[in-house]
Scaffold this motif. Structure first.
Motif, PDB file in Angstrom:
ATOM      1  N   GLY A  33       1.225  -1.189  -0.307  1.00 56.82           N
ATOM      2  CA  GLY A  33      -0.336  -0.020  -0.026  1.00 56.82           C
ATOM      3  C   GLY A  33       1.196   1.186   0.126  1.00 56.82           C
ATOM      4  O   GLY A  33       1.527   1.097   0.388  1.00 56.82           O
ATOM      5  N   ASN A  43      -1.809  -1.038   5.834  1.00 56.41           N
ATOM      6  CA  ASN A  43      -3.298  -1.722   5.155  1.00 56.41           C
ATOM      7  C   ASN A  43      -2.956  -2.818   6.121  1.00 56.41           C
ATOM      8  O   ASN A  43      -2.957  -2.922   7.267  1.00 56.41           O
ATOM      9  CB  ASN A  43      -2.499  -2.542   4.151  1.00 56.41           C
ATOM     10  CG  ASN A  43      -1.282  -3.927   3.979  1.00 56.41           C
ATOM     11  OD1 ASN A  43      -1.172  -4.249   4.949  1.00 56.41           O
ATOM     12  ND2 ASN A  43      -0.976  -3.918   2.896  1.00 56.41           N
ATOM     13  N   GLU A  44      -4.824  -3.545   6.060  1.00 54.36           N
ATOM     14  CA  GLU A  44      -5.456  -4.636   6.512  1.00 54.36           C
ATOM     15  C   GLU A  44      -4.232  -5.527   7.269  1.00 54.36           C
ATOM     16  O   GLU A  44      -4.474  -5.940   8.890  1.00 54.36           O
ATOM     17  CB  GLU A  44      -6.411  -4.472   6.088  1.00 54.36           C
ATOM     18  CG  GLU A  44      -7.895  -4.198   5.839  1.00 54.36           C
ATOM     19  CD  GLU A  44      -7.416  -3.076   4.726  1.00 54.36           C
ATOM     20  OE1 GLU A  44      -6.040  -3.604   3.293  1.00 54.36           O
ATOM     21  OE2 GLU A  44      -7.774  -2.918   4.136  1.00 54.36           O
ATOM     22  N   CYS A 115     -11.755  -3.742   8.086  1.00 52.66           N
ATOM     23  CA  CYS A 115     -12.241  -3.629   6.704  1.00 52.66           C
ATOM     24  C   CYS A 115     -13.318  -2.568   6.311  1.00 52.66           C
ATOM     25  O   CYS A 115     -13.978  -2.356   7.790  1.00 52.66           O
ATOM     26  CB  CYS A 115     -12.280  -4.817   5.639  1.00 52.66           C
ATOM     27  SG  CYS A 115     -10.905  -6.178   6.050  1.00 52.66           S
ATOM     28  N   GLN A 186     -13.561   2.669   5.070  1.00 50.34           N
ATOM     29  CA  GLN A 186     -12.277   1.379   5.155  1.00 50.34           C
ATOM     30  C   GLN A 186     -11.194   1.816   6.227  1.00 50.34           C
ATOM     31  O   GLN A 186     -11.016   2.671   6.295  1.00 50.34           O
ATOM     32  CB  GLN A 186     -11.342   1.683   4.379  1.00 50.34           C
ATOM     33  CG  GLN A 186     -12.073   0.587   3.209  1.00 50.34           C
ATOM     34  CD  GLN A 186     -10.847   0.612   1.328  1.00 50.34           C
ATOM     35  OE1 GLN A 186      -9.948   1.262   1.707  1.00 50.34           O
ATOM     36  NE2 GLN A 186     -11.628   0.351   0.860  1.00 50.34           N
ATOM     37  N   GLN A 189      -8.082   2.664   6.114  1.00 52.69           N
ATOM     38  CA  GLN A 189      -7.635   3.191   5.539  1.00 52.69           C
ATOM     39  C   GLN A 189      -7.832   5.156   6.693  1.00 52.69           C
ATOM     40  O   GLN A 189      -6.678   5.986   6.382  1.00 52.69           O
ATOM     41  CB  GLN A 189      -7.842   3.632   4.249  1.00 52.69           C
ATOM     42  CG  GLN A 189      -7.550   2.252   3.423  1.00 52.69           C
ATOM     43  CD  GLN A 189      -5.884   2.087   3.069  1.00 52.69           C
ATOM     44  OE1 GLN A 189      -6.175   2.988   2.535  1.00 52.69           O
ATOM     45  NE2 GLN A 189      -5.843   1.418   3.679  1.00 52.69           N
ATOM     46  N   LYS A 192      -5.107   5.077   8.459  1.00 52.99           N
ATOM     47  CA  LYS A 192      -3.495   4.782   8.640  1.00 52.99           C
ATOM     48  C   LYS A 192      -2.157   5.840   9.054  1.00 52.99           C
ATOM     49  O   LYS A 192      -1.202   5.471   9.006  1.00 52.99           O
ATOM     50  CB  LYS A 192      -3.842   4.524   7.265  1.00 52.99           C
ATOM     51  CG  LYS A 192      -3.697   6.140   6.094  1.00 52.99           C
ATOM     52  CD  LYS A 192      -4.123   5.898   5.067  1.00 52.99           C
ATOM     53  CE  LYS A 192      -3.942   6.881   3.475  1.00 52.99           C
ATOM     54  NZ  LYS A 192      -3.714   6.744   2.164  1.00 52.99           N
TER      55      LYS A 192
END
Length: 430
Positions: A33, A43-44, A115, A186, A189, A192
């Motif tokens: 990412g 990211n996840e 998510c 999300q 995100q 983040k």
């Protein structure tokens, strides 16, 4: 354009964005990412490497997963557990042959928290009854709307590279938050930057102790060192002063070497303060009280119980309502919705201290709201024998409520009867 096609196009591209100097999207794809301001890709998958994120995910998912989640049937008065309904065992015991109810709900919660939603495929028998729920990782599912029929469909990427479709009646969905039912936020995100800062601070601390020397900086030499002297110096610094085991050692320099420290000590860079604040920041994002992930800075002996009750009320209850409504919408038929519903049991989590709990029970008994057996059930105890605990009592007289409602004040009646029997306060027939 597919991924392989796009890579091939970049290989043929002569504009300087091939594999030798790949485009930013290709670097981001392989690194997990795009990097955030702190320079760490988020990211996840790697977000859970931050301990605060993992602690929040584990706390919320395990809290939801451990609660009893039975199916009830509504009666004219009250409710009963619908143990005879096929869905009862699916929700309460085993959703599918590969996992328990605890595992299923934990998997769904992990996907929902990391998510934008959680998805499970509904397996039904020939009669339309639900026989299994199969969770699907959210990253493999993309909801879309048919441009012609406007019908919602879930596009699933299969391991073999093919794509299949699931329709709403085939999907058990734990929805996320967003501007509509399809385009949801999300979570990772959104957070983040905060997660990236936490990961950067975590990596900085690890590298500081694992690779850095306490006295890292510039070494000056008045002249030119020979290759042999330089190699000897590098070997000496690496063996004697680099790494955690060599921290805080005195550095000895030879031949007029002068050392100038450049590294900012962690306390000057507010390293520890940054790491502590990121724990609170992540807890705030996941709506978790910091003390529930072992940050007790704002907790005291007098408020810790209240904070724990707030966790149930404000952190867990929104998720539990979402679960209950998802079962109602996705797993029950229109006719079943009139009489069946699922409801999580949170009584054990809402229990206060022993003394406060007993005081509350005492008031409920005195007001005739609960009987002894109902309280014993809340305390995980068996009923009293021979139905002794089924009686309801009322305040002041502490006699069976039905007698008071039928005959008024039974103490007064008993006293009046005693006077009559003794020939006092009334006439007797001869």
């Amino acid at each position: 354009m597919g991924l392989v096609t796009k890579i091939k196009a970049d290989i043929r591209d002569n504009s300087g964005t091939g594999l030798v100097n790949p485009a930013q999207w290709l670097r981001d794809w392989f690194s997990g990412g795009p990097p955030v301001a702190s320079g760490v890709p988020v990211n996840e998958e790697n977000a859970v490497k931050l301990i605060a994120v993992f602690a929040c995910i584990r706390l919320l998912s395990e809290s939801i997963a451990m609660l009893p989640f039975p199916l009830y049937k509504a009666l004219k008065v009250g409710k009963e557990k619908a143990t005879y309904h096929p869905l009862y065992s699916i929700l309460h015991d085993i959703p599918n042959p590969e996992c328990t109810s605890f595992q299923f709900r934990q998997i769904m919660m992990v996907n929902a928290l990391l998510c934008e939603r959680a998805i499970a495929e509904i397996q039904r028998d020939a009669s339309g009854n639900v026989v299994a729920l199969w969770p699907i990782p959210t990253k493999y599912v993309r909801p879309a709307r048919n441009t012609r029929t406007k019908e919602l469909v879930y596009l699933v990427s299969n391991p073999d590279g093919s794509q299949s479709e699931l329709y709403p009646e085939q999907v058990f969905e734990l929805p996320g938050m967003g501007f509509d039912s399809v385009n949801t936020f999300q979570p990772i995100q959104l957070a983040k930057e905060a997660i990236g800062l936490g990961l950067a601070a975590q990596e900085f601390g690890a590298r500081f102790f694992g690779q850095g020397t306490i006295g890292s900086g510039i070494v000056e030499y008045p002249g030119k060192m020979s290759d042999k002297a330089y190699d000897r110096y590098v070997e000496s610094m690496t063996d004697k002063y680099q790494g955690l085991k060599n921290s805080n050692r005195l550095i000895f320099l030879e031949e007029g070497l002068k050392f100038t420290q450049l590294t900012i000590p962690p306390n000057n860079a507010q390293f520890l303060e940054t790491r502590k604040f990121q724990v609170v920041e992540i807890a705030r994002f996941f709506n978790v009280p910091p003390h529930m992930i072992m940050d007790f800075e704002g907790a005291t002996f007098s408020n810790i119980e209240q904070k724990s009750l707030e966790y149930v009320t404000y952190s867990l209850m929104p998720w539990l309502v979402k679960w209950e409504q998802a079962v109602f919408k996705c797993l029950l038929t229109p006719s079943e919705r009139k009489k069946y519903f699922a409801k999580a049991t949170v009584d054990a989590l809402l229990r206060g201290a022993f003394q406060a709990r007993m005081s509350g029970y005492h008031m409920m008994i005195q007001d005739g709201v609960w009987n002894a057996d109902e309280i014993r059930e809340l305390e995980d105890m068996n009923p009293q024998p021979d139905g002794q605990g089924q009686e309801y009592f009322i305040n002041s007289t502490m006699q069976p409520k039905k007698l008071i409602l039928q005959g008024g004040d039974t103490n007064a009646n008993a006293a009046s009867g005693a006077q009559n029997n003794n020939g006092e306060g009334g006439s007797q027939s001869s």
